[in-house]
Design a protein around this motif. Structure first.
Motif, PDB file in Angstrom:
ATOM      1  N   TYR A 183     -44.821 -69.647  -0.614  1.00 55.73           N
ATOM      2  CA  TYR A 183     -43.790 -70.137  -1.531  1.00 55.73           C
ATOM      3  C   TYR A 183     -42.498 -70.269  -0.739  1.00 55.73           C
ATOM      4  O   TYR A 183     -42.026 -69.298  -0.161  1.00 55.73           O
ATOM      5  N   TYR A 184     -41.928 -71.470  -0.705  1.00 55.82           N
ATOM      6  CA  TYR A 184     -40.701 -71.654   0.061  1.00 55.82           C
ATOM      7  C   TYR A 184     -39.781 -72.657  -0.622  1.00 55.82           C
ATOM      8  O   TYR A 184     -40.192 -73.407  -1.505  1.00 55.82           O
ATOM      9  N   GLN A 185     -38.514 -72.638  -0.192  1.00 55.58           N
ATOM     10  CA  GLN A 185     -37.524 -73.598  -0.680  1.00 55.58           C
ATOM     11  C   GLN A 185     -36.634 -74.014   0.487  1.00 55.58           C
ATOM     12  O   GLN A 185     -36.422 -73.244   1.414  1.00 55.58           O
ATOM     13  N   ARG A 186     -36.170 -75.236   0.426  1.00 63.28           N
ATOM     14  CA  ARG A 186     -35.248 -75.747   1.440  1.00 63.28           C
ATOM     15  C   ARG A 186     -34.019 -76.305   0.735  1.00 63.28           C
ATOM     16  O   ARG A 186     -33.483 -77.350   1.091  1.00 63.28           O
ATOM     17  N   ASN A 187     -33.587 -75.576  -0.296  1.00 64.67           N
ATOM     18  CA  ASN A 187     -32.395 -75.969  -1.045  1.00 64.67           C
ATOM     19  C   ASN A 187     -31.146 -75.714  -0.211  1.00 64.67           C
ATOM     20  O   ASN A 187     -31.194 -74.950   0.756  1.00 64.67           O
ATOM     21  N   PRO A 188     -30.013 -76.339  -0.581  1.00 59.90           N
ATOM     22  CA  PRO A 188     -28.781 -76.118   0.188  1.00 59.90           C
ATOM     23  C   PRO A 188     -28.440 -74.632   0.276  1.00 59.90           C
ATOM     24  O   PRO A 188     -28.603 -73.884  -0.684  1.00 59.90           O
ATOM     25  N   THR A 189     -27.981 -74.245   1.447  1.00 62.08           N
ATOM     26  CA  THR A 189     -27.590 -72.850   1.643  1.00 62.08           C
ATOM     27  C   THR A 189     -26.137 -72.659   1.219  1.00 62.08           C
ATOM     28  O   THR A 189     -25.398 -73.628   1.029  1.00 62.08           O
ATOM     29  N   ASP A 190     -25.725 -71.398   1.105  1.00 60.09           N
ATOM     30  CA  ASP A 190     -24.373 -71.069   0.652  1.00 60.09           C
ATOM     31  C   ASP A 190     -23.306 -71.801   1.449  1.00 60.09           C
ATOM     32  O   ASP A 190     -22.378 -72.357   0.883  1.00 60.09           O
ATOM     33  N   HIS A 191     -23.453 -71.808   2.766  1.00 64.04           N
ATOM     34  CA  HIS A 191     -22.402 -72.425   3.581  1.00 64.04           C
ATOM     35  C   HIS A 191     -22.344 -73.945   3.423  1.00 64.04           C
ATOM     36  O   HIS A 191     -21.361 -74.558   3.775  1.00 64.04           O
ATOM     37  N   LEU A 192     -23.384 -74.544   2.862  1.00 61.92           N
ATOM     38  CA  LEU A 192     -23.368 -75.991   2.600  1.00 61.92           C
ATOM     39  C   LEU A 192     -22.950 -76.306   1.166  1.00 61.92           C
ATOM     40  O   LEU A 192     -22.804 -77.463   0.807  1.00 61.92           O
ATOM     41  N   MET A 193     -22.755 -75.273   0.354  1.00 63.04           N
ATOM     42  CA  MET A 193     -22.513 -75.475  -1.072  1.00 63.04           C
ATOM     43  C   MET A 193     -21.028 -75.486  -1.445  1.00 63.04           C
ATOM     44  O   MET A 193     -20.698 -75.713  -2.594  1.00 63.04           O
ATOM     45  N   SER A 194     -20.129 -75.216  -0.519  1.00 63.44           N
ATOM     46  CA  SER A 194     -18.719 -75.162  -0.896  1.00 63.44           C
ATOM     47  C   SER A 194     -18.305 -76.496  -1.505  1.00 63.44           C
ATOM     48  O   SER A 194     -18.606 -77.561  -0.993  1.00 63.44           O
ATOM     49  N   GLY A 195     -17.661 -76.415  -2.639  1.00 62.37           N
ATOM     50  CA  GLY A 195     -17.225 -77.600  -3.349  1.00 62.37           C
ATOM     51  C   GLY A 195     -18.302 -78.220  -4.220  1.00 62.37           C
ATOM     52  O   GLY A 195     -18.057 -79.165  -4.944  1.00 62.37           O
ATOM     53  N   TYR A 196     -19.505 -77.696  -4.170  1.00 57.88           N
ATOM     54  CA  TYR A 196     -20.603 -78.206  -4.978  1.00 57.88           C
ATOM     55  C   TYR A 196     -20.408 -77.789  -6.427  1.00 57.88           C
ATOM     56  O   TYR A 196     -20.181 -76.626  -6.720  1.00 57.88           O
ATOM     57  N   GLU A 197     -20.454 -78.724  -7.317  1.00 63.03           N
ATOM     58  CA  GLU A 197     -20.294 -78.441  -8.750  1.00 63.03           C
ATOM     59  C   GLU A 197     -21.427 -77.533  -9.218  1.00 63.03           C
ATOM     60  O   GLU A 197     -22.592 -77.829  -9.005  1.00 63.03           O
ATOM     61  N   GLY A 198     -21.095 -76.423  -9.832  1.00 64.34           N
ATOM     62  CA  GLY A 198     -22.112 -75.489 -10.316  1.00 64.34           C
ATOM     63  C   GLY A 198     -22.763 -74.721  -9.179  1.00 64.34           C
ATOM     64  O   GLY A 198     -23.950 -74.458  -9.208  1.00 64.34           O
ATOM     65  N   ASN A 199     -21.989 -74.362  -8.162  1.00 64.93           N
ATOM     66  CA  ASN A 199     -22.494 -73.663  -6.979  1.00 64.93           C
ATOM     67  C   ASN A 199     -23.460 -72.548  -7.352  1.00 64.93           C
ATOM     68  O   ASN A 199     -23.110 -71.608  -8.041  1.00 64.93           O
ATOM     69  N   MET A 200     -24.717 -72.671  -6.905  1.00 69.62           N
ATOM     70  CA  MET A 200     -25.724 -71.671  -7.246  1.00 69.62           C
ATOM     71  C   MET A 200     -25.588 -70.404  -6.420  1.00 69.62           C
ATOM     72  O   MET A 200     -26.052 -69.369  -6.828  1.00 69.62           O
ATOM     73  N   ALA A 201     -24.958 -70.489  -5.255  1.00 70.37           N
ATOM     74  CA  ALA A 201     -24.755 -69.358  -4.350  1.00 70.37           C
ATOM     75  C   ALA A 201     -26.049 -68.587  -4.117  1.00 70.37           C
ATOM     76  O   ALA A 201     -27.123 -69.001  -4.531  1.00 70.37           O
ATOM     77  N   ASN A 202     -25.944 -67.486  -3.436  1.00 67.73           N
ATOM     78  CA  ASN A 202     -27.074 -66.602  -3.162  1.00 67.73           C
ATOM     79  C   ASN A 202     -28.259 -67.293  -2.480  1.00 67.73           C
ATOM     80  O   ASN A 202     -29.385 -66.901  -2.686  1.00 67.73           O
ATOM     81  N   ASN A 203     -28.011 -68.321  -1.719  1.00 75.64           N
ATOM     82  CA  ASN A 203     -29.088 -68.919  -0.929  1.00 75.64           C
ATOM     83  C   ASN A 203     -28.677 -68.900   0.534  1.00 75.64           C
ATOM     84  O   ASN A 203     -28.261 -69.903   1.089  1.00 75.64           O
ATOM     85  N   PRO A 204     -28.814 -67.732   1.154  1.00 77.03           N
ATOM     86  CA  PRO A 204     -28.362 -67.626   2.539  1.00 77.03           C
ATOM     87  C   PRO A 204     -29.267 -68.335   3.538  1.00 77.03           C
ATOM     88  O   PRO A 204     -28.825 -68.657   4.636  1.00 77.03           O
ATOM     89  N   PHE A 205     -30.540 -68.573   3.184  1.00 82.79           N
ATOM     90  CA  PHE A 205     -31.486 -69.167   4.128  1.00 82.79           C
ATOM     91  C   PHE A 205     -32.407 -70.158   3.437  1.00 82.79           C
ATOM     92  O   PHE A 205     -32.663 -70.059   2.244  1.00 82.79           O
ATOM     93  N   GLN A 206     -32.921 -71.081   4.244  1.00 82.36           N
ATOM     94  CA  GLN A 206     -33.977 -71.971   3.797  1.00 82.36           C
ATOM     95  C   GLN A 206     -35.284 -71.476   4.402  1.00 82.36           C
ATOM     96  O   GLN A 206     -35.349 -71.147   5.578  1.00 82.36           O
ATOM     97  N   GLY A 207     -36.326 -71.421   3.567  1.00 83.91           N
ATOM     98  CA  GLY A 207     -37.646 -71.020   4.042  1.00 83.91           C
ATOM     99  C   GLY A 207     -38.336 -72.171   4.748  1.00 83.91           C
ATOM    100  O   GLY A 207     -37.769 -73.248   4.920  1.00 83.91           O
ATOM    101  N   SER A 208     -39.583 -71.942   5.131  1.00 79.84           N
ATOM    102  CA  SER A 208     -40.319 -72.945   5.897  1.00 79.84           C
ATOM    103  C   SER A 208     -41.758 -73.076   5.418  1.00 79.84           C
ATOM    104  O   SER A 208     -42.361 -72.095   4.993  1.00 79.84           O
ATOM    105  N   PRO A 209     -42.321 -74.275   5.535  1.00 78.88           N
ATOM    106  CA  PRO A 209     -43.755 -74.427   5.311  1.00 78.88           C
ATOM    107  C   PRO A 209     -44.512 -73.824   6.491  1.00 78.88           C
ATOM    108  O   PRO A 209     -43.927 -73.587   7.557  1.00 78.88           O
ATOM    109  N   VAL A 210     -45.800 -73.560   6.303  1.00 73.53           N
ATOM    110  CA  VAL A 210     -46.641 -73.035   7.377  1.00 73.53           C
ATOM    111  C   VAL A 210     -47.797 -73.999   7.615  1.00 73.53           C
ATOM    112  O   VAL A 210     -48.108 -74.836   6.778  1.00 73.53           O
ATOM    113  N   SER A 211     -48.428 -73.867   8.781  1.00 70.33           N
ATOM    114  CA  SER A 211     -49.547 -74.733   9.145  1.00 70.33           C
ATOM    115  C   SER A 211     -50.577 -73.921   9.921  1.00 70.33           C
ATOM    116  O   SER A 211     -50.344 -72.763  10.252  1.00 70.33           O
TER     117      SER A 211
END
Length: 178
Positions: free
Chosen positions: A118-146
């Protein structure tokens, strides 16, 4: 016919037992009769490998669960066990992250039967500044595996785009919505 015995290992993500998705991971692993471990860029792997190897030598099936950098550790440990010809029935990962050269996301041996990631590649906190409705609490993006072989059977569950899911809550969400 009785159900085979299982040796279950959980690997914490960064921040220790109380951080991020670690409490839910610990709850899941302990409910399955397993034991939690910490691994930091390979430090701690020997203890986890010894625990899993002992279970394998008893004839138990092996299951590994990992969150964040614990997910990267789970892949690294699976590859080490693969070189030892030790099979793993199942690995479940929650937003694996490899920090500071902490691992790859490829299973190099055909020793794992099933992986759910289970992973997500949503915007991280440092990319969210100024984002309307900042979700925060996303310090990292996960990764798919192979995998390099037919096995393992890999199921990558991508939550990217669902901005209510982030690195902090993905473990709880995935456990509640398998």
């Amino acid at each position: 016919m009785s159900k085979p015995k299982t040796t279950v290992a959980g690997i914490y993500g960064a921040g220790g037992e109380g951080a991020s998705g670690n409490p839910k991971l610990k709850e899941l692993v302990e409910r399955k009769g397993g034991r939690m471990f910490t691994s930091t860029v390979g430090g701690g792997d020997d203890e986890i490998i010894a625990y899993l190897k002992a279970g394998f030598e008893k004839g138990n099936q092996l299951e590994i669960y990992g969150h964040s950098r614990g997910g990267a550790a789970a892949v690294r440990i699976a590859n080490t066990l693969g070189a030892m010809h030790i099979n793993i029935a199942q690995i479940t990962l929650y937003d694996p992250v490899a920090l500071f050269g902490g691992g790859s996301f490829n299973f190099d041996y055909p020793n794992v039967m099933k992986v759910t990631n289970y992973y997500q590649r949503n915007p991280t906190d440092h990319l969210m500044s100024g984002y309307e409705g900042n979700m925060a609490n996303n310090p990292f993006q996960g990764s798919p595996v192979s995998g390099s072989f037919q096995w393992p059977e890999i199921r990558n569950v991508n939550y990217t785009g669902n901005l209510s899911i982030n690195h902090i809550n993905i473990t709880q969400y995935a456990i509640n919505h398998p």
